[in-house]
Enzyme design. Structure first.
Site, mmCIF file in Angstrom:
data_model
loop_
_atom_site.group_PDB
_atom_site.id
_atom_site.type_symbol
_atom_site.label_atom_id
_atom_site.label_comp_id
_atom_site.label_asym_id
_atom_site.label_seq_id
_atom_site.Cartn_x
_atom_site.Cartn_y
_atom_site.Cartn_z
ATOM 1 N N HIS A 66 0.862 -1.185 0.000
ATOM 2 C CA HIS A 66 0.000 0.000 0.000
ATOM 3 C C HIS A 66 0.898 1.234 0.000
ATOM 4 O O HIS A 66 1.573 1.495 0.988
ATOM 5 C CB HIS A 66 -0.924 -0.004 1.220
ATOM 6 C CG HIS A 66 -1.823 -1.199 1.266
ATOM 7 N ND1 HIS A 66 -3.050 -1.234 0.623
ATOM 8 C CD2 HIS A 66 -1.659 -2.423 1.834
ATOM 9 C CE1 HIS A 66 -3.608 -2.429 0.814
ATOM 10 N NE2 HIS A 66 -2.791 -3.174 1.542
ATOM 11 N N HIS B 141 -2.652 -12.447 2.100
ATOM 12 C CA HIS B 141 -2.368 -12.543 3.551
ATOM 13 C C HIS B 141 -3.153 -13.646 4.269
ATOM 14 O O HIS B 141 -3.977 -13.376 5.144
ATOM 15 C CB HIS B 141 -2.571 -11.194 4.245
ATOM 16 C CG HIS B 141 -3.772 -10.393 3.799
ATOM 17 N ND1 HIS B 141 -5.044 -10.918 3.719
ATOM 18 C CD2 HIS B 141 -3.871 -9.103 3.411
ATOM 19 C CE1 HIS B 141 -5.868 -9.976 3.303
ATOM 20 N NE2 HIS B 141 -5.190 -8.874 3.105
ATOM 21 N N ASP C 166 2.210 -6.930 2.552
ATOM 22 C CA ASP C 166 1.023 -6.131 2.882
ATOM 23 C C ASP C 166 1.461 -4.823 3.569
ATOM 24 O O ASP C 166 0.815 -4.372 4.517
ATOM 25 C CB ASP C 166 0.054 -6.940 3.753
ATOM 26 C CG ASP C 166 -1.290 -6.237 3.934
ATOM 27 O OD1 ASP C 166 -1.562 -5.250 3.232
ATOM 28 O OD2 ASP C 166 -2.071 -6.690 4.796
ATOM 29 N N HIS D 157 1.034 3.670 8.620
ATOM 30 C CA HIS D 157 0.105 4.630 9.218
ATOM 31 C C HIS D 157 0.915 5.611 10.051
ATOM 32 O O HIS D 157 2.061 5.327 10.416
ATOM 33 C CB HIS D 157 -0.907 3.919 10.127
ATOM 34 C CG HIS D 157 -1.815 2.985 9.403
ATOM 35 N ND1 HIS D 157 -2.816 3.415 8.569
ATOM 36 C CD2 HIS D 157 -1.858 1.632 9.380
ATOM 37 C CE1 HIS D 157 -3.446 2.357 8.061
ATOM 38 N NE2 HIS D 157 -2.882 1.262 8.538
HETATM 39 ZN ZN LIG Z 1 -5.963 -7.045 2.534
#
Ligand SMILES: [Zn+2]
Length: 440
Positions: free
Chosen positions: A69, A239, A312, A316
């Site tokens: 991400h 995942h 993954d 944050h």
């Molecule tokens: Zn996911």
């Protein structure tokens, strides 16, 4: 990527591993004009070239992470394409596939074009996109999958959310089969996970938190595998957290279905007990499970049921993670320290060896998203020089303050691991170098 690849680089005396071809030998590797041009013992020094001493190191295809991400567009306070790919090369990764849960969602060719331009201007490694299955990832209307694939999408997923509706899932699987792209499922039955923030079990009970049963993952995967038998095509579970999911995948593969799965560092190392004390750094989606699940995941990697590793990577801000457990966001910074964690979970524990770990991080994910056809995940003369130099014996302590990612959210701070990327070369350009004085 903005750099010109003009450097001539001679990597001396490393153990060159290319799992795709089976190459495993100590030799030199030459890079000229961004391409691998020489492999062999005692290659001649070239005037003006950069010589890298890779004694006692592994020289591998650049590592590939099919699930990250990068947060841009829309979440630049957490991460950008620039910082996320800096994190990637720091960890030895030369290719990442970013997930579509950005804002706007990656569900249009315009957003894909925006990311492609931003990557061209700011990325430190190769960036490919996994596009959404449904518009806005809302599960209501199917995304223009054919157009997204034509625009370069290497896979299809609503990651962050499951494709819950069965009719929609059938349509998505059929469409993905037609356009020859893998569908990647974030397997989470929404009805079984309302208000849940950690695994169902003793720790959740103790903390007074609503449990998230393994069944929520397993039911979706069992349904999807049943559909896959009708639709054909390729299906991949992101995942994987549960031993039950491993068993469903194992049976599907035994029946000849193209069903695969990935494991992430945190699910291979931690259990739900890490959430004790309301530690939000251990709040993951899917949640950390039990010792038996960890052991099942490791065994599944060892026997090939799980053929891909993926971080993954989910950065944050500290402020976001500092809220109370139920409101804190899910996720962990993955890329900077993944390699040492994979080695700890899988090699130090005796499940696999380095050549297999390199395969799980190169040719296997490249095949999943069809990038091996572009030479990604392989190391051969004539291919683009994406190379990672790894010191498999280097012990180091994970320090979030050293992350290139904007995120600092990890439960692994202070953990000692062994195995680290010392140099990352993308398209013939040195994109990361751990310690100039040490290895060069
Ligand atoms: Zn996911």
């Amino acid at each position: 990527m903005s750099h010109a690849a003009n450097d001539t680089i001679l990597i001396r005396g490393g153990r060159v591993l290319d799992p795709a071809s089976g190459r495993d030998e100590v030799c030199d590797l030459l890079i000229e004009n961004g391409v691998i041009t020489g492999l062999g013992s005692g290659l001649d020094h070239i005037e003006g070239c950069i010589e890298v001493d890779a004694n006692d190191c592994l020289v591998t295809p650049g590592l590939v992470d099919p699930h990250v991400h990068l947060r841009e567009p829309g979440g630049e306070h957490k991460e950008t394409i620039a910082t996320g790919t800096a994190s990637a090369v720091a960890g030895g990764f030369t290719t990442v596939c970013c997930m579509p849960n950005t804002n706007p969602t990656i569900d249009s060719c315009q957003t894909m074009e925006f990311i492609r331009l931003r990557a061209r201007e700011t990325a430190h490694c190769r960036v490919f996109m996994v596009a959404a299955a449904t518009l806005g990832r809302l599960g209501k209307e199917i995304a223009p999958i054919s157009s997204l694939v034509e625009a370069g999408a290497v896979g299809i997923s609503d990651d962050g959310d499951v494709v819950a509706d069965s009719q929609m899932m059938l349509n998505v699987l059929r469409t993905c089969a037609q356009v020859d792209r893998v569908f990647m499922q974030h397997a989470q039955d929404p009805a079984l996970t309302r208000g849940s923030s950690m695994n169902s079990g003793a720790t959740a009970s103790k903390l007074g938190l609503i449990g998230w049963p393994k069944l929520a993952e397993e039911l979706i995967v069992a349904r999807d595998v049943r559909m896959l038998a009708e639709t054909g095509g390729r299906y991949h579970v992101q995942h994987v957290s549960s031993a039950g999911t491993v068993e469903i995948l194992r049976q599907a593969q035994a029946r000849g279905l193209a069903a695969s799965g990935e494991a992430s560092p945190h699910h291979l190392l931690l259990t739900d007990e890490a959430c004790d004390g309301y530690d939000t750094s251990a709040k993951m989606n899917p949640p950390l499970r039990t010792t038996a699940d960890v052991e099942a995941l490791r065994s599944a990697v060892a026997d090939g049921t799980l053929s891909v590793l993926a971080t993954d990577h989910a950065p944050h801000t500290d402020e976001e993670k500092d809220s109370d457990f139920e409101n804190a966001p899910f996720g962990i910074v993955g890329l900077d320290c993944a390699l040492g964690l994979y080695a700890k979970a899988l090699i130090d524990s005796g499940h696999i060896d380095w050549p297999r770990l390199v395969a799980l991080l190169t040719i296997e994910p490249a095949r999943l998203v069809g990038l091996e056809r572009q030479g990604i995940g392989r190391l051969e003369i004539g291919l683009p020089a994406d190379i990672t130099v790894i010191d498999p014996d280097m012990s180091w302590t994970i320090d979030p303050d050293e992350f290139a990612s904007k995120g600092r959210n990890t439960p692994f701070a202070g953990l000692e691991v062994t195995g680290r990327a010392t140099m990352t070369i993308v398209g013939g350009t040195i994109s990361h170098q751990l310690d100039q004085s040490l290895k060069v």
